[in-house]
Design an enzyme around this catalytic site. Structure first.
Site, short mmCIF file in Angstrom:
data_model
loop_
_atom_site.label_atom_id
_atom_site.label_comp_id
_atom_site.label_asym_id
_atom_site.label_seq_id
_atom_site.Cartn_x
_atom_site.Cartn_y
_atom_site.Cartn_z
N PRO A 1 -29.75 5.54 49.93
CA PRO A 1 -29.02 4.55 50.71
C PRO A 1 -27.83 4.92 51.57
O PRO A 1 -26.71 4.68 51.19
CB PRO A 1 -28.52 3.61 49.63
CG PRO A 1 -28.39 4.43 48.39
CD PRO A 1 -29.08 5.71 48.66
N GLU A 2 -27.99 5.44 52.76
CA GLU A 2 -26.93 5.35 53.77
C GLU A 2 -27.54 4.53 54.90
O GLU A 2 -28.66 4.04 54.77
CB GLU A 2 -26.48 6.76 54.21
CG GLU A 2 -25.81 7.50 53.06
CD GLU A 2 -25.25 8.89 53.40
OE1 GLU A 2 -24.96 9.15 54.58
OE2 GLU A 2 -25.11 9.70 52.47
N LYS B 1 -24.67 -0.47 56.18
CA LYS B 1 -25.20 -0.25 54.84
C LYS B 1 -25.58 -1.55 54.13
O LYS B 1 -25.43 -1.69 52.93
CB LYS B 1 -24.20 0.54 53.99
CG LYS B 1 -24.50 2.04 53.97
CD LYS B 1 -23.59 2.80 53.04
CE LYS B 1 -22.61 3.66 53.79
NZ LYS B 1 -21.76 4.44 52.87
#
Length: 377
Positions: free
Chosen positions: A2-3, A54
């Site tokens: 997750p970025e 994000k």
DNA sequence: CGTCCACGTCTAC
DNA sequence: TAGACCTGGACGG
């Protein structure tokens, strides 16, 4: 996952697999999740996704003709943050992944399930949510306003931090995370611990490289190690790279950062600095690992020059510190832990520069090992 | 077995 | 600006 790029890829994934699929019934939550219940019950609805920095937003839209008694009838937005391990999957009901914490059921027989999977449970969702206040424009898809916001707020104290730490401030750099900051600074040979304001104050509000094609930037980047020749060719500056580097990951078409997946090797090959053999790493002021090469810059956390005498070290850590034999009593607990780590493992496998300086050089063992594992899959 | 480390926020001193 | 929040993989003994 997750970025920024992984969140966006997740939204593309959801839109792809949910295209034409009708969902039904309640949205269910795992027993162990501490996040909100999602009180959306609808006989027939569709799911669409979008991303910003994000965050990912799912929009649940009831299908009008099928609205029935008890249905919510209203569209609902759910905004997700992924923490360290969030992602979406679409599976059959009996193949539900472990740690699937929120689930949406299709009306098919047998039914399929869109689920939000999050091993570590640092992720969160907000029913009836909107993009989180305090997160700035998306570095990938709101580039002009992102750039403008940064450059018109340089007097803010956020920019007194080292650039590598400012880059994680989601109020200004929504979508940048730990691997992206390393890759971006590395491309421009910017020492990570230079004050952010110093790095940014010479940049123009208008992006002069905006017309430059990615290919051209790539070439410029390769051949221009001297900064002077960059001026005339109007190369990509730091803020532009905050836009283009994450987009490179999106355009690779894989899943981005996801060591569990088979196509992780493409992403791994794309990395030039983060976790790459021969690169240096050190902890920033928040305890996050900063990967870089060359000069660290003047604001690098020193040999833990703690300004005030701190609370006593916890017993376990104290023992470790004694073994390491290098920890004065005035240091903060975080420093002690860090040095204890260096004393126990870091010093052995990695080179520690000079006494007390915590810069390390990756010695390949771990990097090569992870290469092997991912190829083996 | 135990220790360290990981793509990120949050919030309580 | 320290933890806290979590699970699990890699590695060391």
């Amino acid at each position: 996952m997750p970025e920024g790029p992984e969140l966006h890829l997740a939204s593309l994934f959801v839109n792809k697999v949910c295209e034409g699929v009708v969902f039904t019934g309640p949205v269910t939550k795992s027993a162990v999740s501490k996040n909100c219940d999602v009180s959306f019950i609808c006989e027939a609805y569709r799911i669409q996704a979008s991303s910003r920095g994000k965050e990912v937003k799912l929009t649940l839209t009831p299908i009008k003709s099928d609205v029935k008694e008890g249905s919510t009838e209203q569209t609902m937005d759910i905004v997700f943050r992924f923490g360290m391990s969030g992602y979406f999957r679409f599976t059959s009901e009996d193949e539900l992944p472990k740690h699937a914490h929120l689930r949406f059921f299709s009306n098919e027989k047998p039914c399929r399930v869109l689920s939000f999977v999050d091993t570590r449970r640092f992720g969160s969702w907000q029913p009836n949510g909107s993009w989180q206040r305090g997160r700035g424009p998306c570095v990938m898809f709101e580039y002009e306003s992102f750039r403008k916001k940064v450059l018109s707020n340089l007097s803010n104290r956020a920019f007194e931090r080292p650039i590598c730490e400012a880059l994680l401030n989601q109020n200004y750099f929504n979508g940048i995370g730990n691997y992206l900051r390393a890759e971006i600074l590395f491309r421009l040979s910017i020492p990570p611990f230079v004050q952010a304001r110093t790095v940014l104050e010479s940049l123009e509000l208008e992006d002069l490289a905006a017309d430059t094609t990615p290919e051209k930037e790539e070439l410029d980047d390769q051949k221009t190690s001297d900064r002077e020749s960059k001026r005339t060719s109007q190369p990509a500056d730091l803020l532009r790279l905050c836009h283009t580097v994450p987009l490179e990951v999106v355009n690779m078409g894989g899943k981005g950062y996801d060591p569990q997946k088979a196509d992780y090797s493409d992403f791994q090959a794309w990395l030039r600095c983060y976790y790459v053999a021969g690169m240096k790493s050190t902890r920033d002021h928040n305890g996050r690992t900063m990967w870089f090469s060359g000069d660290s810059g003047p604001m690098v956390p020193k040999e833990c020059k703690s300004t005030k005498a701190k609370k006593r070290v916890k017993k376990e850590d104290n023992d470790a510190a004694m073994v390491a034999e290098i920890v004065p009593k005035v240091k903060t607990e975080k420093c002690v832990k860090q040095e204890a780590r260096n004393g126990k493992t870091g010093l052995r496998k990695r080179k520690v520069k000079q006494e007390g300086e915590v810069t390390r050089t990756c010695d390949n063992t771990r990097c090569l090992r992870s290469n092997k594992t991912s190829e083996a899959r």
